[in-house]
Design an enzyme around this catalytic site. Structure first.
Site, mmCIF file in Angstrom:
data_model
loop_
_atom_site.group_PDB
_atom_site.id
_atom_site.type_symbol
_atom_site.label_atom_id
_atom_site.label_comp_id
_atom_site.label_asym_id
_atom_site.label_seq_id
_atom_site.Cartn_x
_atom_site.Cartn_y
_atom_site.Cartn_z
ATOM 1 N NE ARG A 148 -3.585 -2.128 2.861
ATOM 2 C CZ ARG A 148 -3.374 -3.221 3.577
ATOM 3 N NH1 ARG A 148 -2.198 -3.376 4.201
ATOM 4 N NH2 ARG A 148 -4.283 -4.161 3.689
ATOM 5 C CE LYS A 172 -6.429 -0.406 4.545
ATOM 6 N NZ LYS A 172 -7.727 -0.687 3.882
ATOM 7 C CG HIS A 244 -4.511 0.536 -3.886
ATOM 8 N ND1 HIS A 244 -3.856 0.504 -2.665
ATOM 9 C CD2 HIS A 244 -5.514 -0.378 -3.777
ATOM 10 C CE1 HIS A 244 -4.453 -0.357 -1.865
ATOM 11 N NE2 HIS A 244 -5.449 -0.915 -2.520
ATOM 12 N NE ARG A 247 -2.886 -3.532 -1.288
ATOM 13 C CZ ARG A 247 -2.498 -4.352 -0.305
ATOM 14 N NH1 ARG A 247 -1.214 -4.644 -0.165
ATOM 15 N NH2 ARG A 247 -3.369 -4.881 0.517
ATOM 16 C CG HIS A 270 -6.426 -8.474 1.371
ATOM 17 N ND1 HIS A 270 -6.566 -8.915 0.069
ATOM 18 C CD2 HIS A 270 -6.220 -7.131 1.278
ATOM 19 C CE1 HIS A 270 -6.449 -7.898 -0.764
ATOM 20 N NE2 HIS A 270 -6.234 -6.804 -0.051
ATOM 21 C CE1 TYR A 279 -6.174 -7.337 -6.897
ATOM 22 C CE2 TYR A 279 -6.430 -8.460 -4.799
ATOM 23 C CZ TYR A 279 -6.115 -7.332 -5.521
ATOM 24 O OH TYR A 279 -5.741 -6.190 -4.866
#
Length: 299
Positions: A148, A172, A244, A247, A270, A279
């Site tokens: 990120r 995150k 992004h 990514r 994630h 994806y």
């Protein structure tokens, strides 16, 4: 307490106990301040402890005229968290958001770049400038490790474990993960460190930050966006791209070449595999190949 006091208390809870990112905390705060402003403008005097579903519905209806469905969903999510927090702290016993539903959102497929697009972007970097070596290392790391933008700006020298072939990423919610890093990406980082970074006058507090601006300080998110947008214009890339996008491309190219979703999930950081599953929708051709290769009824 007035609304501001509740909001500040909620901010501390999000930062300290939930460990949410600065951006998420800022968005939740902005939405609560918007609710508070709405009440003042409409001469509604109710504390967070007493506000009811009807008043919140009025606010959401007013906001829905100004923002898109995605922003509206974020506002509702933030308000639900706020009132759940008030219940947790015994300020109130019910959540007025309980019956309020967020708008249904279509799943937006992320933009991706081809390998040629990425090669062309990187080839367009002017390596005759000190910033060029840095920018090449940044793009190679974004794409090579699937980071990120916030993760690339905060990456530290002490997070590099090149002998082991990994870098440590703080993502995150301050969650850490180890991501494999290719020898080629290591090479570009070392070139930048040895030929550019070592000659910078580094500002106090940024001695361990890997990627620095000309003043020896941490790069901003906006600067990374600008670098990539400028390169896209330079090569006349007819796509709206951002950090992004690299990514997304990292994950898509791994999937296309046979990587499993669980591994991609771990590398991207994630929390849920549902997020990674987006994806799968990018390359129907890949799924057809999987069926034709492995299903017993393929013929």
């Amino acid at each position: 307490m007035n609304w501001n006091s509740y909001i500040k208390s909620f901010q501390s809870y999000l930062k300290i106990e939930r460990g949410l990112s600065k951006n998420t905390v800022a968005n939740y705060t902005f939405d609560l301040e918007r609710l508070s402003k709405f009440m003042v403008e409409n001469e509604i005097s109710i504390s967070p402890e007493k506000i009811n579903e009807e008043t919140i519905q009025q606010f959401i209806y007013a906001v829905s005229k100004e923002v898109n469905a995605r922003s509206q969903a974020r506002i509702i999510s933030g308000l639900k968290s706020f009132f759940s927090y008030l219940i947790f702290e015994d300020y109130r016993s019910d959540n007025p958001m309980e019956l309020i539903e967020a708008p249904r959102l279509g799943r937006k497929l992320p933009d991706t770049l081809s390998i040629d697009d990425i090669d062309n972007l990187i080839a367009a970097i002017d390596l005759s400038t000190p910033e060029g070596e840095r920018n090449r290392a940044i793009l190679e790391t974004l794409y090579g490790c699937g980071l990120r933008v916030s993760e690339i700006t905060t990456l530290k020298i002490s997070d590099l474990f090149f002998d082991e072939g990994f870098i440590k990423i703080t993502g995150k919610g301050n969650k850490q993960r180890f991501v494999p890093i290719a020898k080629s990406t290591q090479k570009y980082i070392e070139l930048y460190r040895n030929s550019i970074r070592n000659h910078l006058d580094i500002s106090k507090g940024f001695e361990d930050t890997l990627f620095l601006n000309r003043r020896g300080k941490q790069l901003t998110r906006a600067m990374i966006f600008t670098i990539i947008k400028t390169l896209a214009i330079k090569i006349n890339l007819q796509k709206n791209i951002s950090p992004h996008t690299l990514r997304h491309s990292f994950a898509t190219h791994l999937l296309e070449n046979g990587a499993d979703l669980r591994s991609i999930q771990m590398m991207l950081g994630h929390e849920s595999i549902t997020t990674t599953e987006i994806y799968v929708h990018l390359d129907r051709k890949h799924l057809t190949q999987i069926i034709n290769s492995f299903h017993p009824r393929k013929t």
